[in-house]
Design a protein around this motif. Structure first.
Motif, short mmCIF file in Angstrom:
data_model
loop_
_atom_site.label_atom_id
_atom_site.label_comp_id
_atom_site.label_asym_id
_atom_site.label_seq_id
_atom_site.Cartn_x
_atom_site.Cartn_y
_atom_site.Cartn_z
N LYS A 14 0.81 -1.22 0.00
CA LYS A 14 0.00 0.00 0.00
C LYS A 14 0.85 1.27 0.00
CE LYS A 14 -4.23 -1.83 2.09
NZ LYS A 14 -5.13 -1.78 3.27
N LEU A 15 2.14 1.13 0.28
CA LEU A 15 3.03 2.29 0.31
C LEU A 15 3.55 2.69 -1.07
CD1 LEU A 15 5.23 1.21 3.38
CD2 LEU A 15 3.41 2.95 3.38
N VAL A 16 3.37 1.81 -2.07
CA VAL A 16 4.07 1.99 -3.35
C VAL A 16 3.11 1.84 -4.54
CG1 VAL A 16 6.24 1.18 -2.36
CG2 VAL A 16 4.71 -0.46 -3.47
N ASP A 17 3.68 2.06 -5.72
CA ASP A 17 2.93 1.90 -6.97
C ASP A 17 3.38 0.66 -7.75
OD1 ASP A 17 1.81 4.64 -6.65
OD2 ASP A 17 3.88 5.24 -7.05
N VAL A 18 4.67 0.33 -7.59
CA VAL A 18 5.27 -0.75 -8.37
C VAL A 18 5.98 -1.70 -7.42
CG1 VAL A 18 7.10 -1.30 -10.05
CG2 VAL A 18 5.59 0.66 -10.43
N VAL A 19 5.89 -2.99 -7.69
CA VAL A 19 6.62 -3.97 -6.90
C VAL A 19 7.48 -4.83 -7.83
CG1 VAL A 19 4.68 -5.59 -6.88
CG2 VAL A 19 6.51 -5.84 -5.20
N ILE A 20 8.75 -4.97 -7.45
CA ILE A 20 9.70 -5.82 -8.20
C ILE A 20 10.17 -6.91 -7.26
CG2 ILE A 20 11.85 -5.91 -9.50
CD1 ILE A 20 11.60 -2.89 -9.94
N CYS A 21 9.99 -8.15 -7.67
CA CYS A 21 10.44 -9.27 -6.86
C CYS A 21 11.71 -9.86 -7.47
CB CYS A 21 9.35 -10.33 -6.75
SG CYS A 21 9.75 -11.63 -5.57
N ALA A 22 12.73 -10.01 -6.64
CA ALA A 22 14.00 -10.58 -7.11
C ALA A 22 14.43 -11.73 -6.22
CB ALA A 22 15.08 -9.49 -7.14
N VAL A 23 13.45 -12.48 -5.70
CA VAL A 23 13.81 -13.64 -4.89
C VAL A 23 14.53 -14.65 -5.78
CG1 VAL A 23 11.95 -13.35 -3.22
CG2 VAL A 23 11.58 -14.78 -5.25
N SER A 24 15.49 -15.34 -5.20
CA SER A 24 16.28 -16.29 -5.97
C SER A 24 15.47 -17.53 -6.31
CB SER A 24 17.52 -16.70 -5.17
OG SER A 24 18.20 -17.75 -5.80
N ILE A 48 -1.16 -8.47 -3.55
CA ILE A 48 -1.38 -7.41 -4.54
C ILE A 48 -2.86 -7.26 -4.84
CG2 ILE A 48 -1.00 -6.76 -6.95
CD1 ILE A 48 1.81 -8.05 -6.70
N LYS A 49 -3.55 -8.38 -4.96
CA LYS A 49 -5.00 -8.35 -5.22
C LYS A 49 -5.73 -7.62 -4.11
CE LYS A 49 -6.74 -12.40 -6.39
NZ LYS A 49 -6.85 -13.88 -6.43
N GLU A 50 -5.34 -7.90 -2.87
CA GLU A 50 -6.02 -7.26 -1.74
C GLU A 50 -5.64 -5.78 -1.63
OE1 GLU A 50 -6.36 -7.55 3.12
OE2 GLU A 50 -5.99 -9.37 1.95
N ALA A 51 -4.38 -5.46 -1.83
CA ALA A 51 -3.96 -4.05 -1.72
C ALA A 51 -4.67 -3.19 -2.74
CB ALA A 51 -2.45 -3.96 -1.88
N GLY A 52 -4.76 -3.67 -3.97
CA GLY A 52 -5.56 -3.00 -4.99
C GLY A 52 -4.99 -1.74 -5.60
N ASN A 53 -3.72 -1.42 -5.29
CA ASN A 53 -3.18 -0.15 -5.77
C ASN A 53 -1.94 -0.30 -6.66
OD1 ASN A 53 -1.99 -0.96 -3.07
ND2 ASN A 53 -0.52 0.60 -3.67
N ILE A 54 -1.49 -1.53 -6.90
CA ILE A 54 -0.24 -1.73 -7.63
C ILE A 54 -0.46 -1.53 -9.13
CG2 ILE A 54 1.55 -3.41 -8.25
CD1 ILE A 54 1.78 -2.23 -5.42
N LYS A 55 0.32 -0.62 -9.70
CA LYS A 55 0.21 -0.28 -11.13
C LYS A 55 1.08 -1.15 -12.02
CE LYS A 55 1.32 4.04 -10.73
NZ LYS A 55 1.53 5.49 -10.99
N ARG A 56 2.06 -1.84 -11.42
CA ARG A 56 2.93 -2.70 -12.22
C ARG A 56 3.63 -3.70 -11.28
NH1 ARG A 56 5.58 -1.55 -17.49
NH2 ARG A 56 4.32 0.35 -17.46
N PHE A 57 3.63 -4.98 -11.70
CA PHE A 57 4.33 -6.02 -10.96
C PHE A 57 5.35 -6.66 -11.88
CE2 PHE A 57 3.89 -10.60 -9.15
CZ PHE A 57 5.07 -10.46 -8.43
N LEU A 58 6.59 -6.70 -11.43
CA LEU A 58 7.66 -7.39 -12.15
C LEU A 58 8.09 -8.58 -11.31
CD1 LEU A 58 7.74 -4.26 -13.02
CD2 LEU A 58 10.02 -4.79 -13.88
N PRO A 59 7.63 -9.78 -11.66
CA PRO A 59 7.98 -10.95 -10.86
C PRO A 59 9.42 -11.38 -11.08
CG PRO A 59 6.75 -11.62 -12.80
CD PRO A 59 6.78 -10.10 -12.81
N SER A 60 9.88 -12.29 -10.24
CA SER A 60 11.25 -12.76 -10.33
C SER A 60 11.41 -13.72 -11.51
CB SER A 60 11.65 -13.46 -9.03
OG SER A 60 13.01 -13.82 -9.06
N GLU A 61 11.98 -13.21 -12.58
CA GLU A 61 12.30 -14.02 -13.76
C GLU A 61 13.75 -13.74 -14.14
OE1 GLU A 61 9.60 -14.31 -16.95
OE2 GLU A 61 7.92 -14.82 -15.66
N PHE A 62 13.99 -12.74 -14.98
CA PHE A 62 15.33 -12.22 -15.25
C PHE A 62 16.28 -13.20 -15.93
CE2 PHE A 62 13.72 -9.89 -11.50
CZ PHE A 62 13.65 -8.63 -12.07
#
Length: 313
Positions: free
Chosen positions: A75-85, A104-118
């Motif tokens: 809820k503090l941010v707009d974008v979340v990037i996950c870099a878990v190994s 993310i579904k519950e927070a309802g405010n995320i404009k972009r999600f970048l999951p851990s792929e890379f």
């Protein structure tokens, strides 16, 4: 001027994560780093988190094991990037992100999600052999959850991390280049793609506010770094002023070696197999669902393989 998104980075103390934090701050984003209680008394990670704080990042406590903490952090941010190994293949650590999708579904405010792929685009690896396909399957499971939930996303396919591949002249188990000998996979002429880890982070952060990459895959294909193993070796030989002795490992010989390894090693070797014998990173054209990073962001002066190798002289 349009405001830059606020960014939460999960896995910020990891190999790529720490570079994402640095790039996010450098590009002027208000940057949050998830401080997970699971790091315990790992003093190096604690000190890294504190160094992020000194650089201007904000630390927020949260855990995959505490749904409410994830929601509050998001809820503090707009974008979340996950870099878990994703190296802990048996534990399916990549699937922890399914908990993040729920948050993310519950927070309802995320404009972009970048999951851990890379790495390799998992959507191109439907024919990958066992057991290495587990990492691709897990990433596709996360993708399905993201898309089913209608969460805006960008997937980043960064191909081969230079530190792991270029330094060892693409050889498994090597991270420093030999002055004497090298083993080529097959004839060594299959093309792959190598990207400096700091460049991966810079491109990734560039994409988060870019509408051109919304709900697409960002492929990192720096033109000068689309090289065969033999070409990488040739660049090294040019730098050291001599040829190294070359031996060749056939496809079948490689598969035979795999059979004698433990599960985790087999998973890693499967990736090498598809990269250096089948050319899975460079044997397809980017379609309408993807964008190429160096074309979108020519202002990023990426590190070329030849220049990367110079640090080993």
């Amino acid at each position: 001027m349009e405001l830059k998104s606020k960014v939460l980075i999960i896995g910020g103390t990891g190999y790529l994560g720490k570079r994402l934090v640095k790039a996010s701050l450098e590009q002027g984003h208000e940057t949050y780093v998830l401080q997970r209680p699971e790091i315990g008394v790992d003093i190096e990670k604690i000190q890294m988190l504190l160094s992020f704080k000194k650089q201007g990042a904000r630390l927020v406590i949260g855990s995959f094991n505490d749904h409410r903490s994830l929601v509050e952090a998001l809820k503090l941010v707009d974008v979340v990037i996950c870099a878990v190994s994703g190296v802990h293949f048996r534990s399916h650590q990549i699937l922890l992100q399914l908990k993040l999708v729920e948050a993310i579904k519950e927070a309802g405010n995320i404009k972009r999600f970048l999951p851990s792929e890379f790495g390799t685009d998992p959507a191109k690896m439907v024919d990958a052999i066992e057991p290495g396909r587990v990492s691709f399957d897990d990433k596709m499971t996360v993708r399905k959850a993201i898309e089913d939930a209608g969460i805006p996303y960008t997937y980043v396919s960064a191909n081969c991390f230079a530190g792991y591949f270029v330094g060892g002249l693409c050889q498994v188990g090597h991270i420093l280049p030999s002055h004497d000998s090298v083993t080529l996979y097959g004839d060594g002429n299959v093309k792959s793609i190598y990207v400096d880890e700091d460049d991966i982070a810079a491109y990734t952060i560039k994409t988060i506010d870019d509408p051109r990459t919304l709900n697409k895959t960002l492929y990192l294909r720096p033109p000068a770094n689309i090289l065969s193993q033999r070409e990488v070796v040739g660049l090294w030989e040019k730098l050291i002023g001599k040829e190294v002795h070359k031996t060749s490992l056939s496809e079948q010989e490689f598969l035979n070696i795999m059979k004698d390894k433990n599960y985790a090693e087999q998973v890693g070797l499967t990736h090498y197999y598809h990269i250096f014998y089948h050319g899975c990173l460079a044997n397809f054209e980017i379609g309408k669902d993807g964008e190429e990073a160096s074309a979108l962001y020519p202002d990023i002066k990426y590190v070329k393989v030849e220049d990367y190798l110079k640090q080993y002289l």
